[in-house]
Design an enzyme around this catalytic site. Structure first.
Site, PDB file in Angstrom:
ATOM      1  N   HIS A  76      55.286  43.679  55.318  1.00 20.93           N
ATOM      2  CA  HIS A  76      55.095  44.951  54.629  1.00 20.93           C
ATOM      3  C   HIS A  76      55.898  44.997  53.322  1.00 20.93           C
ATOM      4  CE1 HIS A  76      55.351  49.644  55.048  1.00 20.93           C
ATOM      5  NE2 HIS A  76      54.631  49.278  54.006  1.00 20.93           N
ATOM      6  N   GLU A  79      54.336  42.783  50.845  1.00 13.04           N
ATOM      7  CA  GLU A  79      53.137  43.420  50.278  1.00 13.04           C
ATOM      8  C   GLU A  79      53.512  44.319  49.099  1.00 13.04           C
ATOM      9  OE1 GLU A  79      51.249  47.417  50.546  1.00 13.04           O
ATOM     10  OE2 GLU A  79      51.323  46.672  52.603  1.00 13.04           O
ATOM     11  N   HIS A  80      54.567  45.103  49.256  1.00 15.98           N
ATOM     12  CA  HIS A  80      55.042  45.944  48.153  1.00 15.98           C
ATOM     13  C   HIS A  80      55.549  45.084  46.992  1.00 15.98           C
ATOM     14  CE1 HIS A  80      55.560  50.198  49.846  1.00 15.98           C
ATOM     15  NE2 HIS A  80      54.965  49.525  50.821  1.00 15.98           N
ATOM     16  N   GLU A 166      62.213  47.518  47.068  1.00 11.97           N
ATOM     17  CA  GLU A 166      61.068  47.827  47.922  1.00 11.97           C
ATOM     18  C   GLU A 166      61.407  47.762  49.405  1.00 11.97           C
ATOM     19  OE1 GLU A 166      58.196  48.955  46.715  1.00 11.97           O
ATOM     20  OE2 GLU A 166      59.112  48.823  44.727  1.00 11.97           O
ATOM     21  N   GLU A 188      59.972  54.777  53.966  1.00  8.35           N
ATOM     22  CA  GLU A 188      58.610  54.986  54.446  1.00  8.35           C
ATOM     23  C   GLU A 188      58.556  54.904  55.964  1.00  8.35           C
ATOM     24  OE1 GLU A 188      54.244  52.762  54.473  1.00  8.35           O
ATOM     25  OE2 GLU A 188      55.816  52.027  53.136  1.00  8.35           O
TER      26      GLU A 188
END
Length: 1065
Positions: A76, A79-80, A166, A188
C-alpha cells in the site's frame, strides 16, 4: 516493432465487441493484453453490446503481483510512493500535476491483498499517451533506489523521504514535546480501523487464511506500519516491480502498433533473467475439515456496549473454478443475500436478533472465493442464536432448494447486468481490465471468463433440465463437512456450501476502552522509543522533521515541472456537450426541442418523440434519445414539496417501504422476485435542487424543487411490466408492515453510525450547508447528523405507537401520489422511446387524481429553522478527525463567475493537497464550491490534526491574494476544470442529469457561459477568490467529526463564539 513481442493468443469477445491479442515482450518477459474496440468490431456480430456505444475512453493499466509477508502495509505504501516522482519526471508528485491539468477520466491506483494496479483512462488520445508515459516511468524507475543508512534522508536520485511521507516517520519539532508518528498511509489506516465494520472484515479474512498471504494486512496495520524499514521497502519494489512480474493492459480504438512501440521504449531496458516472477505466485490456502471460531474486539460507545457482531465465514475452493461454476455461485449469492427478500438475508432481518446484516456474502476477486454473512447489534446472550439461524437456514436450502420464481428472478437479474454492462462513469475498459486481471494475475487466461454466453447457456440448460443446481451448491460449499472429489458441481450446488468444513465463526465484542487503550498503546510505545534515544538521536529526529517539512514545502524547480507532458487550451473543445432532451407537457405538440451536438462518435441531435398524454393535463414527460442498447431507463417522479417539513425526515423510511413490504396482491418476497424477473431493477431515490438565477446570479436559497423517483430499467418489450410494477408500488405498497418498518429503521441507524465514523467529512459538509440553504437543511434532517436522533425517535414510535406512525406514512402517500404531482423522465434509443408511448399513456391514466382535503403545497422555507452557524464538534469512536469549515462566499443576488470553479479546483490539487495531506499527514484535503448557492467549504479526511488544519484553512486567503501563478500552471488549471465538466456518463446518468438541469432552470446557454468563463480564467480571478475568502474567514464556522479527546484538546484556549459546541454521537 511487433518482432519485439511474441504473440501468445488472440480472441474475439463478441459479448463486448472486443478483439484481443495477448503478447509477451521477448526481452523483459512482460505480458501485454491489447484490447481493440473499433467500428469493425462493432459490426462483427449480433451479440455486441453497449461497451462499443458512446465509449471513446482509452484505458491503460499495469498490474504487479505484490503478495505481502507481514502487516507493515508495504504494498500500500509503495502504491502511494511510486506516484511521487520518477527518473524521467523528477518532480515531487507528477500525478497531482496531471490531475491539475489533464482530461483524464480515471487516474488512481488500487492495492489488493495480492496485487497492485495502476490504471489510467482518458478520452483524449494525446492526453492518454502523456499519462501512460508518466505511469511507466513511475512504475519502472521510481525515486526509491538506494538507501543511505548513515543519515535519515538521502540525496541525489534516491529519496527515502518519500516513504516517510507516504508511509510513516517519527515527528518531533522540539525536544520537550512527545514523539509522534506521521504518515499518510499510517493515518489512513488509523481511520480505516476506527470502523468496526473494517475491523470485522479484516478479522474474517485473516481467520479464513491463516497460512497464506491473505492472512496479513496488505493495507497496513497501524501498530505494524512503524516496523517497516526503507531497506525492506526498497527490496520489495526490486523483487516485485519488474516487467516480468507485470500484467500490462491497453483498451480503446488507438492503433495497436503505437501501443507496442511505446511500451518497448521502456520494457527493452529490462531482462527477464533478472526477475523471478514465480516468487510472487500466490499459494493456495489448504482447506480445513472442521469449523472453528475466532474472537476480536472493536471500539464501542457506552450506548453500544452490549451490541456484538457475529458472522459465519467460509472458504469456498482450493482449486480453480470454471466460468460456469463462478456464474452459478454469483447467482446463488443473489438468491441468498442479494436483496432484502433473499432467503438468508430475510431470515436474518426477520429474526430480530440484530440491527443490520454484515459480511457482504460472496467475494470472488482473489485466488480463492469466500462467503461471509452475519449480524451486528446482537445481544451477547443471542450470539449463538445467530450462528444457529444461519446454519439452519442454509441446511433448509440444501434440503428443499429454491422456488422456481426465485431462481428465475436471480437468473434474469444476472443476465440483464451482464448484457447491459452499465459501469456508470467508471470506464468500461477499466471494468474489463479488472475482470481480466482477476484471472490473469494467477497465470490463467485473461479473456476466458469475459465470455459469458456459453456458461450462461449451459447454466440455463441445467436449470431447464431440472437439476438442483443451487440447492446442491449450498450443501457442498456451506453446510456439510469436507470437499468431496468427483462430484459434478451442478449435481451438488447447494451441497458444496453445506459440506464445506473450512468455516470460521467470527465474534466481535464491543470494547468501550478500545479507543483509549489503542491510543495509550501507541503513546507508550513512542515514549519507550524516545526514552531509548540519546540526545544526538533526538536532535537527528528534530532535524529530520525539519528537513522533511522543508522538502514538502519546497516548490519543484521550473525545469523539473517542464518535464510533465501537458495539453494546451487549443486541445480543448470550447463547446459544451449537449444531451438531447425533448419535453412533452399536456400534449405532444407542446414539445420544446433543444439542438444537440455529438458526444464522441454518437449522434446526439434532438429527435422529437411523440408521447401520448392526451388524457392527462399537466403531466410532464421528459425524453432523452440516447443509444441504450434496447433498454428503456424510466424515472417516475412525484413532487414532494407538498409534504410538511415535519414529515420530510420520514421520506427515507417511506421510500424503502414502497419496495420492501410488498404491494397489491404480492408480498415482499413475491414483489422482489417479480421485479427481478421482469426488469433490470427498480429503486427509489430523491432529487432536490435549488433553482438557478439567470446569468450566474445566486437566486434565493428558498426556491427548491423536490421529487421522489422510482427509477427502473427494462428491455423495450418489458416496458409495460416495468411501469405496472411502478404503479403497483406507488399506489398499493403495504405500508402497514410494522415489523419491516422496525427492521428498516434499525438498519438505517446502524448504517448511519458506521458511516459517520468512516465518512465524517460528508456529514461535516452537510452540516455546514444546512446552516445557509433550504436544500442543505433538507439533506441534513433526512440524512445528516441531525437524522441520527430522528431515526431513534421514529424507531421508538414504530415500536410503541405504530398506528400513529402508519397514519403519517399513509398521509404522505395520499399527498404525493397523485396525477398532478407526476413527472416522467425517459432515456433510451429512439425506437425504444417510440415503443414506450402507449405504456406511458396507460400508466399516467392509472395514477389517481388529487383527493379531497389533501394538502398540495407546503412552505418549507417558512417552516425551516436552519441550523445555527456556530463551531460544532461531533464526538465518535475514532483515531482520526474530519475537519470542515465554511460559509457563504456569495450572497443571493450576486453573480458567480465560472472562473471560480477553476480556482476551487486549484486549491484542491495544490494548496490543500500540499498542506493538509502532504505536510499535515491527512489522507485527504479538499474544498467544495457550489456556484448555485454560493457556499464554500474546506474539508479534510482521516486527519491526525484539528486546530492545525483549521489554521491552514484560514491561511488560504492570503495564499491566493499573494499567489504568482505562472501561465503554464494557469493553463493546467483551466484544462483540469474542463476535464471535470466533460466526464463520461452512462445513458441513464445523462438522462437524469439533464432532467435535474431542466428542473432547476440550467439551460445549455448557462452551461456555455460557464464554460466560456472557465476558459477565460485569469490570475485576477485567483486574487478575487482570495479576497472573497478573506471576507469569509470572519463568518465561516466549523463542523468537525472526531474523537472526544481531540475535540476537548482543540477547545483548550477557545472561548465564546470560537469554542466548539461538542455533541456525542
Amino acid at each position: 516493432m511487433q518482432s519485439a513481442y511474441e504473440l501468445l493468443s488472440e480472441d474475439f469477445i463478441k459479448e463486448y465487441g472486443a478483439r484481443t491479442a495477448l503478447y509477451r515482450h521477448r526481452k523483459s518477459g512482460a505480458e501485454v493484453l491489447s484490447v481493440q474496440i473499433d467500428d469493425d468490431n462493432k459490426n462483427s456480430g449480433a451479440e455486441v453490446l453497449s461497451v462499443q456505444i458512446d465509449d471513446d475512453n482509452k484505458v491503460f493499466g499495469v498490474t504487479f503481483r505484490t503478495p505481502p509477508e507481514d502487516s507493515t502495509g508495504v504494498p500500500h505504501i509503495l502504491e502511494h510512493s511510486v506516484l511521487c516522482g520518477s527518473r524521467k519526471f523528477p518532480v515531487k508528485e507528477p500525478f497531482v500535476d496531471l490531475l491539475k491539468g489533464s482530461l483524464q477520466t480515471f487516474l488512481n491506483a488500487f492495492t489488493y491483498p495480492d496485487r497492485t494496479c495502476y490504471p489510467v483512462a482518458s478520452q483524449n488520445t494525446k492526453d492518454f499517451y502523456n499519462l501512460i508515459n508518466v505511469y511507466l516511468d513511475a512504475d519502472f524507475y521510481n525515486l526509491i533506489n538506494v538507501y543511505l543508512d548513515a543519515v535519515l534522508f538521502p540525496r541525489a536520485v534516491s529519496d527515502p523521504m518519500v516513504m516517510q511521507q507516504e508511509g510513516w516517520h517519527y515527528e518531533l519539532e522540539n525536544a520537550s514535546e512527545p514523539l509522534s508518528y506521521k504518515g499518510v498511509v499510517f493515518n489512513e489506516m488509523k481511520g480505516v480501523y476506527s470502523s468496526p465494520d473494517s475491523l470485522h472484515g479484516r478479522a474474517c479474512q485473516q481467520a479464513l487464511f491463516p497460512d497464506n498471504t491473505y492472512g496479513v494486512d496488505s493495507g497496513g496495520d497501524p501498530s505494524a506500519i512503524p516496523d517497516l524499514t526503507f531497506d525492506y521497502f526498497k527490496n520489495f519494489h526490486r523483487r516485485f516491480y519488474h516487467p516480468a512480474n507485470s500484467r500490462i493492459y491497453f483498451y480503446g480504438d488507438d492503433p495497436v502498433p503505437k501501443r507496442l512501440e511505446l511500451l518497448d521504449e521502456y520494457l527493452s531496458e529490462f531482462d527477464r533473467a533478472d526477475a523471478d516472477p514465480a516468487a510472487s505466485t500466490i499459494q493456495w490456502q489448504k482447506m480445513r475439515q472442521e469449523p472453528w471460531s475466532y474472537t476480536e474486539t472493536f471500539p464501542a460507545s457506552e450506548e453500544a456496549s452490549k451490541q456484538h457482531m457475529l458472522s459465519v465465514n467460509w472458504l469456498l475452493n482450493d482449486t480453480p473454478m470454471s466460468p460456469k461454476e463462478k456464474l452459478a455461485l454469483n447467482i446463488l449469492d443473489d438468491l441468498l443475500v442479494g436483496n432484502s427478500a433473499a432467503t438468508l438475508q430475510k431470515a436474518l432481518t426477520d429474526s430480530g436478533l440484530g440491527s443490520s446484516v454484515i459480511g457482504g456474502g460472496l467475494s470472488d476477486e482473489l485466488l480463492q472465493a469466500t462467503f461471509s454473512i452475519g449480524l451486528k447489534g446482537v445481544a451477547p446472550e443471542k450470539v449463538s442464536d445467530v450462528e444457529t439461524l444461519i446454519l439452519d437456514t442454509l441446511k433448509k436450502c440444501a434440503e428443499e432448494g429454491f422456488e422456481d420464481t426465485a431462481i428465475a428472478a436471480s437468473l434474469n437479474s444476472a443476465e440483464f447486468e451482464l448484457r447491459e454492462f452499465n459501469t456508470g462513469s467508471f470506464p468500461r475498459g477499466l471494468s474489463l481490465m479488472l475482470g481480466a486481471v482477476a484471472n490473469w494475475v494467477y497465470d490463467r487466461s485473461p479473456t476466458s471468463e469475459l465470455h459469458f454466453e456459453a456458461p450462461l447457456a449451459e447454466l440455463k440448460a441445467d436449470i431447464a433440465n431440472g437439476e438442483p443446481v443451487f440447492q446442491n451448491l449450498v450443501k457442498k460449499l456451506l453446510v456439510e463437512n469436507g470437499h468431496r472429489q468427483g462430484v459434478p458441481v451442478f449435481q451438488n450446488l447447494v451441497k458444496k456450501l453445506h459440506e464445506n468444513g473450512h468455516r470460521v465463526t467470527v465474534e466481535m465484542k464491543p470494547d468501550t476502552k478500545y479507543e483509549a487503550e489503542t491510543e495509550e498503546s501507541e503513546r507508550s510505545r513512542l515514549e519507550k522509543v524516545k526514552a531509548s534515544m540519546t540526545q544526538q538521536d533526538i536532535d537527528e529526529v528534530i532535524a529530520a522533521t525539519e528537513k522533511l517539512k522543508a522538502a514538502q514545502a519546497a516548490e519543484d524547480a521550473p525545469e523539473a515541472k517542464a518535464t510533465i507532458p501537458a495539453l494546451s487550451i487549443g486541445d480543448l473543445d470550447r463547446n459544451i456537450k449537449k444531451i438531447p432532451i425533448a419535453v412533452d407537457e399536456d400534449a405532444p405538440e407542446a414539445k420544446a426541442s433543444i439542438p444537440a451536438l455529438s458526444i464522441g462518435d454518437l449522434d446526439r441531435n434532438i429527435k422529437k418523440i411523440p408521447i401520448a398524454v392526451d388524457e392527462v393535463s399537466g403531466v410532464k414527460v421528459v425524453t432523452h434519445a440516447i443509444p441504450s442498447s434496447g433498454i428503456l431507463y424510466a424515472d417516475v417522479g412525484v413532487d414532494i414539496t407538498g409534504v410538511p417539513l415535519s414529515e420530510y425526515p420520514l421520506l427515507g423510511l417511506f421510500s424503502r417501504m414502497l419496495l420492501e413490504t410488498g404491494a397489491g396482491s404480492m408480498d415482499r418476497v413475491e414483489l422482489t422476485r417479480h421485479i427481478g424477473t421482469q426488469t433490470g431493477g427498480v429503486y427509489c431515490t430523491s432529487l432536490t435542487g435549488t433553482k438557478m438565477g439567470g446569468g450566474g446570479v445566486i437566486a434565493s436559497s428558498d426556491d427548491v424543487v423536490g421529487y421522489l423517483f422510482l427509477r427502473g430499467k427494462a428491455v423495450s418489450a418489458k416496458t409495460p411490466e416495468l411501469l405496472d410494477i411502478v404503479r403497483t408500488v406507488v399506489t398499493e405498497a403495504r405500508l402497514d408492515s410494522q415489523q419491516r418498518a422496525i427492521e428498516i429503521l434499525k438498519e438505517t441507524k446502524a448504517r448511519l453510525d458506521a458511516s459517520i465514523v468512516g465518512s465524517g467529512h460528508s456529514y461535516a459538509s452537510m452540516r455546514i450547508e444546512s446552516r445557509y440553504t433550504l436544500e442543505g437543511y433538507l439533506n441534513e434532517i433526512s440524512g445528516g447528523i441531525s437524522s441520527v436522533e430522528t431515526v431513534k425517535s421514529v424507531l421508538k414510535m414504530a415500536e410503541d405507537d405504530w398506528p400513529a406512525l402508519l397514519a403519517r406514512l399513509e398521509k404522505i402517500r395520499a399527498s404525493i401520489v397523485t396525477r398532478n404531482n407526476l413527472l416522467i423522465n425517459l432515456t433510451g434509443d429512439q425506437e425504444v422511446l417510440d415503443a414506450a408511448a402507449p405504456a406511458i399513456s396507460n400508466f399516467i391514466n392509472s395514477i389517481p387524481g388529487a383527493g379531497e382535503g389533501v394538502v398540495s403545497h407546503s412552505n418549507w422555507a417558512a417552516e425551516a429553522n436552519l441550523i445555527p452557524a456556530r463551531n460544532e464538534g461531533f464526538a465518535v469512536q475514532t483515531q482520526v478527525n474530519y475537519v470542515g469549515k465554511g460559509g457563504r462566499l456569495f450572497q443571493p443576488g450576486e453573480v458567480v463567475p465560472g472562473s471560480f470553479q477553476v480556482v476551487s479546483r486549484y486549491l484542491r490539487t495544490g494548496y490543500l493537497w500540499d498542506n493538509v495531506r502532504v505536510m499535515g499527514g491527512a489522507y485527504g484535503g479538499f474544498c467544495n464550491f457550489n456556484p448555485m448557492t454560493g457556499l464554500f467549504s474546506f474539508l479534510s479526511y482521516r486527519d491526525p490534526n484539528l486546530a492545525k488544519t483549521l489554521d491552514i484553512y484560514d491561511g488560504c486567503a492570503d495564499y491566493l491574494t499573494s499567489l504568482h501563478l505562472p501561465a503554464d500552471e494557469l493553463q493546467m488549471s483551466v484544462i483540469g476544470a474542463v476535464g471535470d465538466m466533460d466526464s463520461p456518463q452512462s445513458a441513464d446518468q445523462k438522462g437524469f442529469m439533464s432532467l435535474k438541469r431542466h428542473l432547476i432552470g440550467m439551460s445549455d446557454e448557462d452551461r456555455q457561459r460557464i464554460r466560456d468563463e472557465v476558459l477565460a480564467t485569469s490570475t485576477d480571478d485567483f486574487k478575487a477568490f482570495g479576497d472573497r475568502l478573506k471576507a469569509l474567514n470572519s463568518s465561516a464556522r466549523s463542523a468537525v467529526v472526531g474523537s472526544k479527546a481531540a475535540l476537548e484538546a482543540a477547545n483548550q484556549g477557545r472561548e465564546g463564539d470560537d469554542a466548539f459546541h461538542v455533541h456525542d454521537i
